[in-house]
Write an enzyme that holds these catalytic residues in place. Structure first.
Site, mmCIF file in Angstrom:
data_model
loop_
_atom_site.group_PDB
_atom_site.id
_atom_site.type_symbol
_atom_site.label_atom_id
_atom_site.label_comp_id
_atom_site.label_asym_id
_atom_site.label_seq_id
_atom_site.Cartn_x
_atom_site.Cartn_y
_atom_site.Cartn_z
ATOM 1 N N THR A 195 0.865 -1.190 0.000
ATOM 2 C CA THR A 195 0.000 0.000 0.000
ATOM 3 C C THR A 195 0.893 1.229 0.000
ATOM 4 O O THR A 195 2.047 1.169 0.424
ATOM 5 C CB THR A 195 -0.876 0.049 1.261
ATOM 6 O OG1 THR A 195 -0.008 0.079 2.393
ATOM 7 C CG2 THR A 195 -1.773 -1.156 1.362
ATOM 8 N N GLU A 253 -5.913 -3.519 -0.466
ATOM 9 C CA GLU A 253 -6.220 -4.598 0.489
ATOM 10 C C GLU A 253 -7.399 -5.463 0.079
ATOM 11 O O GLU A 253 -7.638 -6.494 0.687
ATOM 12 C CB GLU A 253 -6.528 -4.001 1.878
ATOM 13 C CG GLU A 253 -5.297 -3.551 2.646
ATOM 14 C CD GLU A 253 -4.960 -2.096 2.425
ATOM 15 O OE1 GLU A 253 -5.322 -1.565 1.353
ATOM 16 O OE2 GLU A 253 -4.335 -1.488 3.305
ATOM 17 N N LYS A 265 -12.859 17.898 11.031
ATOM 18 C CA LYS A 265 -13.682 17.826 12.244
ATOM 19 C C LYS A 265 -13.856 19.228 12.802
ATOM 20 O O LYS A 265 -12.973 19.758 13.453
ATOM 21 C CB LYS A 265 -13.032 16.885 13.263
ATOM 22 C CG LYS A 265 -13.070 15.464 12.749
ATOM 23 C CD LYS A 265 -12.419 14.482 13.664
ATOM 24 C CE LYS A 265 -12.549 13.098 13.038
ATOM 25 N NZ LYS A 265 -11.445 12.210 13.325
ATOM 26 N N TRP A 317 -18.652 16.726 11.243
ATOM 27 C CA TRP A 317 -17.698 16.338 10.211
ATOM 28 C C TRP A 317 -18.026 17.005 8.878
ATOM 29 O O TRP A 317 -19.194 17.066 8.470
ATOM 30 C CB TRP A 317 -17.717 14.813 10.028
ATOM 31 C CG TRP A 317 -17.102 14.081 11.175
ATOM 32 C CD1 TRP A 317 -16.673 14.624 12.362
ATOM 33 C CD2 TRP A 317 -16.849 12.677 11.259
ATOM 34 N NE1 TRP A 317 -16.171 13.645 13.180
ATOM 35 C CE2 TRP A 317 -16.266 12.437 12.531
ATOM 36 C CE3 TRP A 317 -17.050 11.608 10.406
ATOM 37 C CZ2 TRP A 317 -15.892 11.166 12.952
ATOM 38 C CZ3 TRP A 317 -16.673 10.343 10.817
ATOM 39 C CH2 TRP A 317 -16.100 10.127 12.073
HETATM 40 P P1 AMP Z 1 -5.200 2.343 -2.841
HETATM 41 O O1 AMP Z 1 -5.013 1.160 -1.981
HETATM 42 O O2 AMP Z 1 -3.941 3.089 -3.132
HETATM 43 O O3 AMP Z 1 -5.943 2.001 -4.088
HETATM 44 O O4 AMP Z 1 -6.111 3.383 -2.047
HETATM 45 C C1 AMP Z 1 -7.358 3.011 -1.570
HETATM 46 C C2 AMP Z 1 -8.093 4.216 -1.088
HETATM 47 O O5 AMP Z 1 -8.393 5.106 -2.164
HETATM 48 C C3 AMP Z 1 -9.458 3.894 -0.503
HETATM 49 O O6 AMP Z 1 -9.377 3.434 0.818
HETATM 50 C C4 AMP Z 1 -10.168 5.229 -0.619
HETATM 51 O O7 AMP Z 1 -9.808 6.113 0.422
HETATM 52 C C5 AMP Z 1 -9.619 5.780 -1.910
HETATM 53 N N1 AMP Z 1 -10.573 5.502 -2.990
HETATM 54 C C6 AMP Z 1 -10.551 4.497 -3.866
HETATM 55 N N2 AMP Z 1 -11.571 4.591 -4.735
HETATM 56 C C7 AMP Z 1 -12.284 5.696 -4.376
HETATM 57 C C8 AMP Z 1 -13.454 6.338 -4.874
HETATM 58 N N3 AMP Z 1 -14.095 5.894 -5.942
HETATM 59 N N4 AMP Z 1 -13.888 7.435 -4.225
HETATM 60 C C9 AMP Z 1 -13.248 7.918 -3.149
HETATM 61 N N5 AMP Z 1 -12.126 7.379 -2.647
HETATM 62 C C10 AMP Z 1 -11.648 6.278 -3.247
#
Ligand code: AMP
Length: 542
Positions: free
Chosen positions: A184, A329, A439, A444
């Site tokens: 990640t 994940e 916050k 929020w």
């Molecule tokens: P990653 O593991 O780098 O793909 O990041 C995952 C994170 O990206 C998620 O936990 C979200 O916070 C954000 N994310 C992924 N898809 C979306 C979406 N369509 N809208 C808003 N946030 C998103």
């Protein structure tokens, strides 16, 4: 009593076997790192991946050993995926956009034995070399003509393939064997490794091939813009051969003109990637009065898609945006905004709102909302809480976690770190990352909602909203804007633009204009870095 059906372990080599047998002549087109666009087929890709397995076996790679890639989306990169996974090795995708320090940490943590790299990253790897002792060999994904002088431990991919014997035996191991490793981006603490299994990748592939996800079939031509090094490449390197779609791989060029050229020349019907890529494409299309003559749908995820982008593609180009949510994940696709019969009968305005949501869960994915005490919250579309997920392609624990380390709650759900609502139709709306939410006085404020509204302003290229410390309210929103080239504007233009669209206490306390907004390693706006840059920022007193 056991069923009496065949025991057929779900290992991903079978996906490419299927593609070779039933879609062997279907094309895989790559814009190479060297420049030209080259054509291959699933049949050829299969044969070359088999040879690659023999190369790895010749290196002494055993089941479970980590084989890394530092590469763009190309057919060669896919050959390494399947060549490694087919023999039970773990394909570890390295993200070249990470800082050198993070790469060193990840390579050492994974204990990578070989790295397959594109020419573009050879200088970077040479710099890192003294600090990554587990790496025995570096293989450059090119041929003899394009390789510059190689060092002793650097080998040339095409030469190795030419010398390798053609047949290798794939599979024959348990479906729970590890197949891929992806770290990640590490927005907090050290990056964490997500170790996919053959079974999890196989089941994720099946869930994505559902019509309600990306609506793909063997008649589609897919341009996979989402990098194979980001979040399991959204599974497209499995889905496309599985379905027999023609696959187009953009190599290193992800800019508007290059993407547009491939979309048109290869008659692409579906593509997928993070919002910033589509905003760049949109800017290019508008500038050049370009057309999209074959594209039907863009899968967008990784960050919230602004409604201005959805409207622009729909109204100006007749292209549907399908909004998806996911994370490394969870393999990574968790929800997609495809309508149901119930939502399809809502008013046009309501249907548009549904399409802007992150959508409903894919098959085999379960979700719930909880409060800070872990208690379930209602799915009423209003109450927001932490989004928790569960399923056969959701992480249980991270690579090298102690077996006793608990990453799941009592019901086996994983905390996504996202804050969301779920409406009575089951549609998830992400309010924010838990750490991005503002916050203000115990209430929020969603940074995503304000950003999306501001993105609809014609002068705005990119927008970010972050929390700024405030004496009375604890945090208040600060709006940061990158204007489109040649535009100028005053702070009040944007505050007036937001008036009536958000409740008054959501109104940003200040607006700042910047020349650029930093993008993180996965092409999303890097809020963590922006927060650092504005750490000392003082809001005007109100
Ligand atoms: P990653 O593991 O780098 O793909 O990041 C995952 C994170 O990206 C998620 O936990 C979200 O916070 C954000 N994310 C992924 N898809 C979306 C979406 N369509 N809208 C808003 N946030 C998103």
């Amino acid at each position: 009593m056991h069923g009496l059906m065949q025991n057929w372990p779900l290992t991903v080599d079978k996906i490419l076997d299927h593609a070779k047998r039933w879609h062997g002549a279907t094309e895989v087109v790559t814009r190479t790192v060297e420049g030209p666009v080259v054509r291959s087929t699933y049949g050829e890709l299969h044969a070359r991946a088999r040879r690659l397995s023999n190369v790895l076996l010749g290196f002494g790679i055993k089941r479970g050993d980590r084989v890394a890639t530092l590469a763009w989306n190309t057919a060669r990169h896919m050959e390494v995926w399947y060549g490694a996974m087919g023999i039970g090795a773990v394909c570890h995708t390295l993200n070249p956009r990470l800082f050198a320090e993070q790469l060193v940490y990840i390579i050492n943590h994974a204990d990578d034995r070989v790295i397959f790299t594109d020419l573009s990253f050879v200088p970077l790897l040479r710099d890192l070399r003294p600090r990554i002792p587990s790496v025995e060999r570096i293989v450059i994904l090119t041929d003899e003509h394009s390789a510059q002088a190689c060092r002793k431990d650097e080998l040339i991919f095409e030469t190795l393939l030419n010398e390798a014997s053609p047949n290798a035996v794939w599979g024959g191991f348990d479906e729970n064997t590890a197949a891929g490793l992806c770290y990640t981006s590490g927005t907090t603490g050290d990056p964490k490794g997500v170790l996919y299994s053959h079974r999890s990748n196989f089941l994720h592939t099946l869930s994505i091939t559902n019509a309600d996800v990306f609506s793909l079939s063997a008649r589609d031509v897919v341009l996979s813009v989402v990098p194979m090094f980001h979040a399991n490449g959204w599974g497209l390197a499995f889905v496309c051969p599985g379905l027999g779609c023609k696959l187009v791989l953009p190599g290193p060029k992800l800019d508007g003109p290059s993407i547009h050229e491939l979309l048109e020349s290869e008659k692409v019907t579906f593509t997928a990637g993070v919002p910033t890529v589509w905003q760049m494409l949109l800017a290019h299309l508008r500038e050049t009065r370009g057309k999209l003559t074959t594209l039907k749908c863009i899968g967008v995820g990784g960050a919230a898609v602004p409604d201005a982008t959805v409207r622009a593609f729909r109204d100006e180009f007749g292209v549907q945006i399908l909004h998806a949510w996911g994370m490394t994940e969870i393999s990574p696709i968790g929800t997609v905004s495809s309508p149901t019969n119930a939502t399809a009968s809502l008013s046009a305005a309501e249907q548009f709102q549904v399409s802007l949501s992150q959508g409903r869960t894919t098959m085999l994915m379960d979700a719930k909302l909880v409060d800070d005490a872990g208690e379930r919250l209602p799915h009423d579309g209003k109450t927001f809480g932490r989004l928790m997920v569960k399923g056969p392609f959701v992480v249980e624990r991270y690579f090298r976690d102690e077996p006793t380390q608990k990453r799941l709650d009592g019901e086996g759900f994983f905390d996504t770190g996202d804050v969301a609502t779920i409406d009575p139709h089951g549609f998830v709306k992400i309010t924010d990352r838990a750490k991005d939410i503002i916050k203000s006085g115990g209430e929020w404020i969603s940074s995503i909602d304000i950003e999306n509204l501001v993105m609809a302003h014609p002068k705005v290229a990119l927008a970010a909203v972050i929390a700024c410390a405030h004496e009375k309210w604890s945090e208040r929103p600060l709006l940061i804007i990158k204007l489109r080239p040649g535009e100028s504007a005053a702070k009040n233009d944007f505050l007036a633009f937001l008036e009536g669209k958000i409740v008054t206490w959501w109104m940003p306390d200040d607006v700042v204009f910047v020349d650029d907004l930093p993008l993180g390693a996965t092409g999303k706006i890097d809020k963590k870095l922006i927060r650092k840059q504005f750490a000392d920022y003082r809001l005007p007193m109100r």
